[in-house]
Design a protein around this motif. Structure first.
Motif, mmCIF file in Angstrom:
data_model
loop_
_atom_site.group_PDB
_atom_site.id
_atom_site.type_symbol
_atom_site.label_atom_id
_atom_site.label_comp_id
_atom_site.label_asym_id
_atom_site.label_seq_id
_atom_site.Cartn_x
_atom_site.Cartn_y
_atom_site.Cartn_z
ATOM 1 N N THR A 134 0.834 -1.188 0.000
ATOM 2 C CA THR A 134 0.000 0.000 0.000
ATOM 3 C C THR A 134 0.876 1.249 0.000
ATOM 4 O OG1 THR A 134 -1.661 -1.193 1.289
ATOM 5 C CG2 THR A 134 -1.891 1.190 1.165
ATOM 6 N N GLU A 178 -4.633 4.095 2.664
ATOM 7 C CA GLU A 178 -5.079 2.854 3.288
ATOM 8 C C GLU A 178 -5.393 1.763 2.275
ATOM 9 O OE1 GLU A 178 -8.358 3.671 5.819
ATOM 10 O OE2 GLU A 178 -7.192 4.831 7.275
ATOM 11 N N THR A 179 -5.748 2.159 1.052
ATOM 12 C CA THR A 179 -6.190 1.148 0.079
ATOM 13 C C THR A 179 -5.519 1.274 -1.286
ATOM 14 O OG1 THR A 179 -8.054 2.551 -0.622
ATOM 15 C CG2 THR A 179 -8.459 1.004 1.190
ATOM 16 N N THR A 180 -4.683 2.300 -1.506
ATOM 17 C CA THR A 180 -4.064 2.489 -2.819
ATOM 18 C C THR A 180 -2.896 1.532 -3.004
ATOM 19 O OG1 THR A 180 -4.640 4.828 -2.750
ATOM 20 C CG2 THR A 180 -3.036 4.139 -4.413
ATOM 21 N N LEU A 189 -10.639 -4.475 2.913
ATOM 22 C CA LEU A 189 -10.118 -3.323 3.634
ATOM 23 C C LEU A 189 -11.248 -2.410 4.076
ATOM 24 C CD1 LEU A 189 -7.106 -2.506 1.286
ATOM 25 C CD2 LEU A 189 -7.088 -3.899 3.353
ATOM 26 N N SER A 241 -8.691 -4.782 8.588
ATOM 27 C CA SER A 241 -7.559 -4.912 7.674
ATOM 28 C C SER A 241 -6.613 -6.037 8.064
ATOM 29 C CB SER A 241 -6.791 -3.584 7.600
ATOM 30 O OG SER A 241 -6.333 -3.203 8.885
ATOM 31 N N LYS A 292 -13.979 -2.848 0.960
ATOM 32 C CA LYS A 292 -13.325 -2.830 -0.335
ATOM 33 C C LYS A 292 -12.508 -4.110 -0.489
ATOM 34 C CE LYS A 292 -10.265 -0.195 -3.373
ATOM 35 N NZ LYS A 292 -9.452 1.035 -3.553
#
Length: 469
Positions: free
Chosen positions: A142, A147-149, A187, A205, A226
């Motif tokens: 990441t 947090e999610t990219t 996530l 997570s 996600k």
């Protein structure tokens, strides 16, 4: 001695000597060791650096002159050059030679403690080449401050390839690997209610996607979180002890590990949960003196009993306290769906009563039945890339659209367990670790900091440069 050094300096000053030595190292490293002829044109670049200097005359001289005359550009490029140097030097070392990891949880206590920084040898089992070469350096999966990219691009995907190493994974090695159930992650956070009906947001997570599916159901997971897929080399790093290698049969009897019918050798750091009956509460100083993690200690005043993790040595030390009446090891005898292979009707196992279970070995063929399919379906489908379907009417198993009565494994697999046996999410819960997930062997602790403290007040000096066994 001085003359010998001067002679060596004179020899190294010859451009053809420098070119020959650097080219030899380059070819042995990037062409011979990696078994990849695509790296061979790099010798032409080395030739230009030491002999022809064509790129230097064509571009670098003008670049240096422009940088000299423009202060702002010079300052900016100094940072860029420093960053590029770090990437060019550190990334190959990280890929081919070693990794640095920090222990985030207590699953390996007391062998490893939360806050230990460990050196992991990639050379021991052979470096594993990246599956996703296009990625942001120095992070796992990441991008920083997100947090999610994802920190990687999947435009290029390389197949599994491992270079020659010094040894193979052996029983009782402490191994770093990519989390097998980390292929798919969910996530975000979900809202849960406690026993009083109060709602709280819980971050998921660190929870396995498959565990979330089993506990929450597919609809809630996909509507509230996600969901992402991660390549093998971008899955979270775990560290456990390899208790069984490919071809072994493992069984856990009342918490004791048996491999091929023989009990696992004594490992001083292994600990279990014990029920400790007392006449009066034990003071925190006693816990600190005994090295017991108070965050894992539970106490029932009504029963006059503690639950706490202890090593065999810790049990003997605790018996010496006058307030201790009895110490009994906890053994879970109630099967549940959280235990691999998540089919308690066929396999009524617990973390303390498990198996016998054979660990798959590359090239070995096993008969496939509806009875043993739960043990191997994740290997067949997820790890070795086949389609798998079952006709529930007649019980026929189809692999890649063809009826199958047996299966031949393509890879070796391993069974991993944490040394903190009652506080470790390991192969007893999510199954086998494929060979293409193995990162390296944990070698030694190079730094250790007590959680909640900083580098100035929390260094555990007695753990510095301690070997990991």
């Amino acid at each position: 001695m001085k003359k010998a050094i001067e002679k060596l300096q004179e020899i190294w000053g010859n451009k053809w000597v420098r070119f020959s030595v650097v080219s030899l190292i380059y070819v042995l490293w990037f062409v011979v060791w990696t078994r990849n002829l695509l790296w061979l044109p790099g010798v032409a670049v080395i030739y230009d650096i030491y002999i022809s200097k064509y790129i230097n005359r064509l571009w670098l001289d003008r670049y240096r002159a422009y940088k000299k005359d423009h202060k702002a550009f010079r300052k900016a490029m100094e940072w860029v050059e420093a960053l590029l140097f770090a990437v060019v030097v550190v990334v190959p070392l990280k890929i081919y030679f070693f990794g640095m990891y920090v222990i985030p949880s207590s699953s390996m206590e007391r062998t490893l403690l939360t806050g230990d920084y460990i050196f992991v040898s990639k050379l021991h089992y052979g470096p594993k080449m990246p599956n996703t070469p296009l990625s942001f350096p120095f992070v796992q999966n990441t991008l920083p401050l997100t947090e999610t990219t994802p920190s990687y691009l999947e435009w290029i995907q390389w197949p599994y390839k491992r270079l020659a190493g010094r040894d193979i994974v052996r029983n009782d090695d402490v191994v770093v690997f990519n989390f097998p159930e980390g292929d798919t992650v969910a996530l975000g956070s979900i809202t849960v209610k406690d026993e009083y009906g109060r709602s709280t947001d819980t971050d998921v997570s660190t929870t396995s996607y498959y565990e979330l599916l089993r506990s929450l159901g597919r609809e809630k997971v996909y509507s509230d979180l996600k969901v992402m897929y991660r390549p093998v080399d971008k899955r979270e790093n775990y560290i456990k002890r390899c208790v069984a290698v490919a071809g072994d049969t493992i069984q856990v009897i009342d918490g004791n590990v048996f491999v091929n019918g023989r009990q696992q050798q004594n490992i001083p750091g292994v600990q279990y949960i014990y029920l400790v009956s007392v006449t009066s509460p034990i003071g925190n100083r006693a816990f600190e003196r005994l090295g017991i993690n108070t965050e894992e200690v539970g106490y029932s005043p009504e029963a006059g009993r503690y639950t706490m993790p202890l090593t065999a040595e810790g049990v003997e030390l605790l018996k010496s306290l006058p307030e201790v009446k009895e110490i009994v090891r906890y053994i879970n005898r109630i099967p549940g769906e959280s235990i691999f292979p998540h089919d308690p009707a066929r396999y009524p196992w617990t973390e303390d009563i498990f198996g016998p279970l054979w660990v798959p070995k590359a090239g070995t063929t096993v008969p496939l039945t509806l009875e043993n399919l739960p043990l191997y379906e994740r290997i067949i489908r997820n790890y070795e890339g086949n389609t798998l379907e079952v006709n529930r009417t007649d019980g026929t198993i189809y692999i890649n659209g063809t009826p199958a009565t047996d299966y031949t494994f393509k890879m070796d697999y391993y069974f991993m367990m944490g040394d903190n046996r009652h506080n470790s999410a390991d192969s007893r819960f999510w199954g086998f670790v494929p060979e293409d997930h193995i990162e390296g062997k944990a070698s030694f602790v190079w730094l250790s900091i007590t959680p909640g403290k900083n580098i100035f007040t929390g260094i555990r000096w007695d753990r510095m440069f301690r070997g990991i066994h």
